[in-house]
Design an enzyme around this catalytic site. Sequence first.
Site, PDB file in Angstrom:
ATOM      1  N   HIS A 101       0.832  -1.209   0.000  1.00 58.10           N
ATOM      2  CA  HIS A 101       0.000   0.000   0.000  1.00 58.10           C
ATOM      3  C   HIS A 101       0.867   1.260   0.000  1.00 58.10           C
ATOM      4  CE1 HIS A 101      -3.928  -2.032   1.235  1.00 58.10           C
ATOM      5  NE2 HIS A 101      -3.023  -2.997   1.263  1.00 58.10           N
ATOM      6  N   ASP A 115      -6.320   4.862   2.691  1.00 62.03           N
ATOM      7  CA  ASP A 115      -7.148   3.653   2.638  1.00 62.03           C
ATOM      8  C   ASP A 115      -7.270   3.026   4.020  1.00 62.03           C
ATOM      9  OD1 ASP A 115      -4.504   2.874   2.788  1.00 62.03           O
ATOM     10  OD2 ASP A 115      -4.622   1.356   1.210  1.00 62.03           O
TER      11      ASP A 115
END
Length: 506
Positions: free
Chosen positions: A20, A122
């Site tokens: 990520h 996120d």
Amino acid sequence: MATPAKRPHLLFFPFPVQGHVTPAFQLASLLHRFHGFDVTFVHTDYNRRRVLRARGADALAGSPGFRFVAVPDGLPASDEVAAQDMAALLLSLPALVPHFKELVLSDELLAASTASCCLVSDVVPVQRAAKEIGLPCVTFWTSSANSFMACCQFPQLAAKGLVPLKDTEQLKNGYLESTVVDWVPGMPKMRLKDFPSFIRTTDPDDAIFAMAASIAESHRTVPSAVIFHTLDELESQVLRAMSAILPPIYAIGPLPLLLRQAAGDDDPAFVDASGSTSLSKENRACLDWLDGKRAKSVLFASFGSIVKLTDEQLVELAWGLANSGHDFLWVIRSDQQQKQPVLPPEFLAETEGRGCVTSWCPQQAVLRHGAVGAFLTHCGWNSMLESLSAGVPLLCWPGGADQQTNSWLACTEWRLGVEIGEDPRREEVELAIRQVMGGDVGEQLRRSATEWKEKAALATRPGGSSSVNLERLVNEVLSTERKSVSSFDIAKAWKAWACASPVLRV
């Protein structure tokens, strides 16, 4: 003399694992360098320590308008370079919230900014905290759009009685393979086996299953927009279906290609720096080893930053590689081999000269190298996009989370790869390597991979779908006049929160 207008400010806070962090940093670099945004990039303390160990203080020095900060996460201050304990990491996420709020409300740079400020993240608890203090929020979803839509179906799967599993026997008796789901909007029929691995539970109160469903549901209301790291051509049907249930969505990727396109050949150093966000020390000597190999002759094997294979799986994979007869570059993380090497000395003797084993590598550069003919991968989304961008076929061995869905896409929808079983023996590994590296199957895969490479390149060029979507994101969301965290807002929110915060009262 007029005061220069302040640049809009983006606060990036990615989920704190390698898969990520990498695309978040690539997007942040792209928006900072070529679209006029200042950026504050947030690491957790654990990852900050990893970066310092792997790449030194210069990696966090930042540049004018681009800085790094870190927030406490409560994880142990280990000096070991090892994969993170995912259970401990997930449990640590709520503890990040007060530290995130303190950063936003007390940081001088953020507090002084009167230009629009927006969170790109996120991490759902962080997104909700941003909404509480009036900070606009955009989601950057770093996996496939199909895996997101699959997670959206979890409540339906439960309502239909398909999950949880009745017993562990259903994991191996063919139930997952034979159960077909053909009602997911925008997705062709798929097996239950091809859903994210969170469905593989017998517990009706499974916390991870519930969390995945909750995360997907939260995206209907929490963020003002959702960015998917993909391209329209790759996931067009599901992207269209999701546009009916989500805030505005933007398919922007592959980011490494967008960076290369924006920087051009005049600035390769910037592209390399923006693509290298490794939390582990890279061994670039493997590139020199590849230089001595014939075109398309090397199988590259790597399973990401978290997946762990058992000792038995490593040994079976090793002999599959050896017996295939092909040269190979194999990444085995240092935490995989513990204190004692797992690979048999007979294997090392057998493959001397045609095998290279390393603990970590610059994956993008490896996949772009002309000697690489195929990629044995765990099917993490970054790996999938990097391989597609380089035109390299896949040998898929999905581990968990979204990887089953990504493997299904690669093998059935995109015709890019071949999947091996969940616990393959050396004979299966050997056969699969021979398939993807040569013969009719390998040739067909290479043709398909070349076609997808061309589509990805077109999408990231001026006028291409990803380039257009990036401009739309900048103009429609990130640069628009919206409620910002002004000095007055910050002062008011800070006073209210400080009175209630146990963190600040300590």
